[in-house]
Motif scaffolding. Structure first.
Motif, PDB file in Angstrom:
ATOM      1  N   MET A  68      12.017 184.830  24.309  1.00 17.83           N
ATOM      2  CA  MET A  68      12.749 185.975  24.831  1.00 17.83           C
ATOM      3  C   MET A  68      13.452 186.670  23.677  1.00 17.83           C
ATOM      4  O   MET A  68      14.080 186.016  22.845  1.00 17.83           O
ATOM      5  CB  MET A  68      13.775 185.492  25.865  1.00 17.83           C
ATOM      6  N   TYR A  69      13.346 187.989  23.650  1.00 19.44           N
ATOM      7  CA  TYR A  69      13.985 188.795  22.612  1.00 19.44           C
ATOM      8  C   TYR A  69      14.899 189.805  23.297  1.00 19.44           C
ATOM      9  O   TYR A  69      14.550 190.370  24.338  1.00 19.44           O
ATOM     10  CB  TYR A  69      12.935 189.523  21.774  1.00 19.44           C
ATOM     11  N   CYS A  70      16.057 190.054  22.691  1.00 21.60           N
ATOM     12  CA  CYS A  70      17.041 190.946  23.295  1.00 21.60           C
ATOM     13  C   CYS A  70      17.656 191.837  22.219  1.00 21.60           C
ATOM     14  O   CYS A  70      17.807 191.415  21.070  1.00 21.60           O
ATOM     15  CB  CYS A  70      18.123 190.120  23.993  1.00 21.60           C
ATOM     16  N   TYR A 127       9.719 189.680  26.822  1.00 23.35           N
ATOM     17  CA  TYR A 127       9.309 188.282  26.887  1.00 23.35           C
ATOM     18  C   TYR A 127       7.850 188.110  26.481  1.00 23.35           C
ATOM     19  O   TYR A 127       6.982 188.856  26.941  1.00 23.35           O
ATOM     20  CB  TYR A 127       9.444 187.746  28.308  1.00 23.35           C
ATOM     21  N   THR A 128       7.604 187.118  25.649  1.00 16.58           N
ATOM     22  CA  THR A 128       6.253 186.606  25.470  1.00 16.58           C
ATOM     23  C   THR A 128       6.156 185.357  26.341  1.00 16.58           C
ATOM     24  O   THR A 128       7.084 185.026  27.082  1.00 16.58           O
ATOM     25  CB  THR A 128       5.976 186.271  23.996  1.00 16.58           C
ATOM     26  N   GLY A 158      18.748 178.387  30.813  1.00 22.14           N
ATOM     27  CA  GLY A 158      18.481 177.293  29.884  1.00 22.14           C
ATOM     28  C   GLY A 158      17.598 177.688  28.720  1.00 22.14           C
ATOM     29  O   GLY A 158      16.864 176.857  28.182  1.00 22.14           O
ATOM     30  N   VAL A 159      17.654 178.956  28.327  1.00 19.03           N
ATOM     31  CA  VAL A 159      16.855 179.444  27.199  1.00 19.03           C
ATOM     32  C   VAL A 159      17.757 180.248  26.265  1.00 19.03           C
ATOM     33  O   VAL A 159      18.827 180.697  26.659  1.00 19.03           O
ATOM     34  CB  VAL A 159      15.668 180.314  27.668  1.00 19.03           C
ATOM     35  N   LYS A 160      17.310 180.443  25.038  1.00 18.27           N
ATOM     36  CA  LYS A 160      18.055 181.228  24.056  1.00 18.27           C
ATOM     37  C   LYS A 160      17.219 182.420  23.618  1.00 18.27           C
ATOM     38  O   LYS A 160      16.009 182.313  23.397  1.00 18.27           O
ATOM     39  CB  LYS A 160      18.399 180.379  22.828  1.00 18.27           C
ATOM     40  N   ALA A 161      17.882 183.553  23.501  1.00 23.00           N
ATOM     41  CA  ALA A 161      17.205 184.766  23.055  1.00 23.00           C
ATOM     42  C   ALA A 161      17.312 184.920  21.546  1.00 23.00           C
ATOM     43  O   ALA A 161      18.282 184.490  20.929  1.00 23.00           O
ATOM     44  CB  ALA A 161      17.821 185.985  23.732  1.00 23.00           C
TER      45      ALA A 161
END
Length: 272
Positions: free
Chosen positions: A112-114, A107-108, A129-132
């Motif tokens: 979000m990165y996955c 996470y920054t 409620g967020v998208k990676a």
């Protein structure tokens, strides 16, 4: 009031399994703030995930996200504090998690990165409620783009959580703080970055000593938060380690936050 500030975890403490906050909790929080109390949320969630939810509660003031590493003004969205990993440590942690085959997030402050797109991620995205952004080589991507990483997270099966938490704590040693924020999430932060430090920031900002602050939570990552507060509370669904240092109130689904506010924070006498 006995406690001038009340700091609550979010998931599993204030928000129910269906993603809603009960009317009882909302009304009691409003009564507490109308009496002059300061109600704040300190969560492991990223800032873009928690801001809409605290605004839903009608809160003003500050919200602490990323285990307290980031503190944001709710009304303006301005960041008052943002504490990230040192770059080399962040990239090394990310690479080591990937090498061991973990389903990993980094996470920054706002993204979000996955490294895996699966049903577990889809559920997490719906809840938060967020998208990676899917990135197969997280370490390489982070280095190339000079990402300022605030935390790393691995998805695990519930029965593997405790073992994974222990394994990662040994792997990273004194350089990192390893904890769990849900039954299927193990989080890695820079050493010293925990919710207790978040409470200390709020205490200094508002000029309220910790002995006049109450805190409540449910998971291992809430232990530093509750330990740092004068009023120590755990919902009945909390981890045993947290319950051992806290006054146990009704479960999240039974409005434990409202109970703690009514029976302790807004009362002059000491019930503990």
């Amino acid at each position: 009031m006995k406690y001038k500030m009340f700091v609550s975890d979010f998931d599993g403490t204030l928000v129910r399994d269906d993603g809603t906050i009960s009317r009882k909790n909302k009304e009691t929080i409003t009564r507490y703030t109308q009496k002059g109390g300061i109600f704040a949320v300190c969560t492991g969630r990223m800032t873009p995930s928690i801001l809409p939810r605290v605004r839903e509660l009608g809160l003003n003031g500050l919200v602490a996200s990323f285990q307290g590493a980031v503190v944001t003004d709710i009304r303006t969205g301005n960041t008052l504090r943002c504490s990230a990993f040192e770059d080399d440590l962040a990239y090394r942690v990310t690479g080591m998690l990937e090498e061991r085959g973990y389903h990993t997030h980094i996470y920054t402050a706002d993204k979000m990165y996955c490294n895996v797109a699966d049903e577990a991620l889809a559920i997490y995205e719906r809840v938060c409620g967020v998208k990676a952004e899917i990135v197969p080589d997280l370490e390489g991507f982070a280095r190339k783009n000079a990402l300022k990483i605030i935390k790393a997270v691995v998805f695990v099966e519930k029965e593997q959580r405790a073992e994974t938490e222990e394994t990662l704590a040994k792997l990273f040693g004194a350089a990192c703080y390893v904890t769990s924020s849900a039954h299927y999430l193990v989080e890695v932060m820079p050493a010293g970055r925990n919710k207790g430090e978040g409470l200390a920031f709020l205490s200094k900002y508002y000029g309220i000593p910790p002995c006049e602050i109450a805190a409540i939570g449910d998971m291992n990552n809430d232990i530093p938060l509750v330990a740092a507060a004068g009023g120590k509370f755990a919902v009945a669904n909390a981890e045993e380690g947290l319950k051992r240092i806290a006054c146990v109130v009704p479960a999240c689904e039974d409005d434990g936050v409202a109970y703690a506010l009514e029976h302790y924070a807004m009362e002059e006498d000491d019930h503990e």
